[in-house]
Design an enzyme around this catalytic site. Structure first.
Site, mmCIF file in Angstrom:
data_model
loop_
_atom_site.group_PDB
_atom_site.id
_atom_site.type_symbol
_atom_site.label_atom_id
_atom_site.label_comp_id
_atom_site.label_asym_id
_atom_site.label_seq_id
_atom_site.Cartn_x
_atom_site.Cartn_y
_atom_site.Cartn_z
ATOM 1 N N ASP A 108 -28.450 21.139 32.861
ATOM 2 C CA ASP A 108 -28.745 19.705 32.790
ATOM 3 C C ASP A 108 -28.297 19.122 31.455
ATOM 4 O O ASP A 108 -28.194 19.841 30.459
ATOM 5 C CB ASP A 108 -30.254 19.468 32.926
ATOM 6 C CG ASP A 108 -30.762 19.874 34.294
ATOM 7 O OD1 ASP A 108 -29.958 19.932 35.242
ATOM 8 O OD2 ASP A 108 -31.977 20.132 34.397
HETATM 9 N N1 URA Z 1 -32.905 24.747 35.745
HETATM 10 C C1 URA Z 1 -33.098 23.483 35.329
HETATM 11 O O1 URA Z 1 -34.107 22.872 35.631
HETATM 12 N N2 URA Z 1 -32.134 22.923 34.556
HETATM 13 C C2 URA Z 1 -31.034 23.566 34.178
HETATM 14 O O2 URA Z 1 -30.204 22.988 33.479
HETATM 15 C C3 URA Z 1 -30.842 24.876 34.615
HETATM 16 C C4 URA Z 1 -31.803 25.455 35.414
#
Ligand code: URA
Length: 261
Positions: A108
């Site tokens: 993310d």
């Molecule tokens: N899980 C999440 O919530 N975000 C990420 O970026 C990777 C795994």
């Protein structure tokens, strides 16, 4: 004549390092891929060496040098090659790499840590498809509380979107002060998976850092910096994905465990 048999256009593109197979299928769906004189369709096969494949009008040639980059991603960067809204992408952090590389899986925008970038579509596929069971490990910072019942709940399989999520291992990390830190490892790759798991047991996620992909750890690469993987590290990643695949024969055996580090 070509010595190679027919293969799907998406696989051909992945082998050429254009994109992961999943992204290659998106390119095909978007009508950006041509085979000889027509627009490619999903599932179409080509014979390498006989058929000609083009992306955005440019011919795709197999055999580009494979490169593998480990980036310690800072928060605030998108894990994509291009953003139509002009937000900063991880590619802007890997200046100096001549080859056209793409991120393996997603982190993310507000997440940090280990991100692999490569032009090796085969490895990207092996590492991201859940059937290969390559574990990705995250550290979650939360306001807590530090409650072992929540770890047991996470390990017992939270239902998200109607599906029971298998968590490979989870435990609290020892911290003297500051936020509670939770180590959690998954091999599935749904969007926001770790955040959703945490939210499901009542934890806020103040900070999320990926620290491991299979045998590869973040190590001491500073935030915002990158380095090339060694040949040994690349071999270890291939090995992990292939071992995971064999492990699928043990259908039904739960791999949930609490692991010491
Ligand atoms: N899980 C999440 O919530 N975000 C990420 O970026 C990777 C795994």
């Amino acid at each position: 004549m070509s010595a190679e048999g027919p293969e799907r256009v998406s696989k051909f593109l992945a082998r050429a390092g254009i994109a992961s197979r999943r992204h290659a299928e998106e390119l095909i769906t978007q009508g950006r891929v041509m085979v000889n004189d027509h627009v490619a369709v999903i599932g179409e096969k080509v014979v390498p060496g006989l058929d000609r494949v083009f992306v955005d009008g440019k011919e795709v040639i197999q055999g580009a040098k494979r490169v593998y980059v480990l980036l310690n991603k800072p928060a605030g960067y998108l894990s994509t090659c291009h953003d139509p809204f002009g937000r900063p992408t991880v590619l802007s952090l890997v200046g100096g790499v001549k080859e056209r590389i793409f991120p393996v899986g997603r982190l993310d925008m507000d997440a940090e840590g280990l991100l692999l970038l490569t032009n090796d579509g085969d490895l990207a596929y092996l590492l991201t498809h859940p059937k290969h069971r390559v574990v990705k490990e995250y550290i979650v910072e939360t306001r807590g509380p530090r409650d072992e019942k929540k770890i047991r709940e996470i390990l017992s399989g939270i239902i998200i979107g109607g599906k029971k999520i298998e968590v490979d291992y989870a435990r609290f990390l020892d911290v003297e002060r500051g936020p509670v830190r939770l180590l959690i490892a998954v091999h599935e790759g749904e969007k926001h998976l770790v955040k959703e798991i945490c939210h499901a047991v009542g934890y806020d996620v103040e900070r999320l850092t990926r620290t491991r992909i299979g045998p590869l750890t973040l190590g001491d690469t500073p935030t915002g910096k990158w380095r090339y993987l060694s040949d040994q590290e690349v071999r270890a990643l291939y090995g992990a994905a292939q071992k995971g695949w064999e492990g699928e024969d043990d259908a039904g055996k739960s791999k949930n465990r609490i692991q010491d580090h």
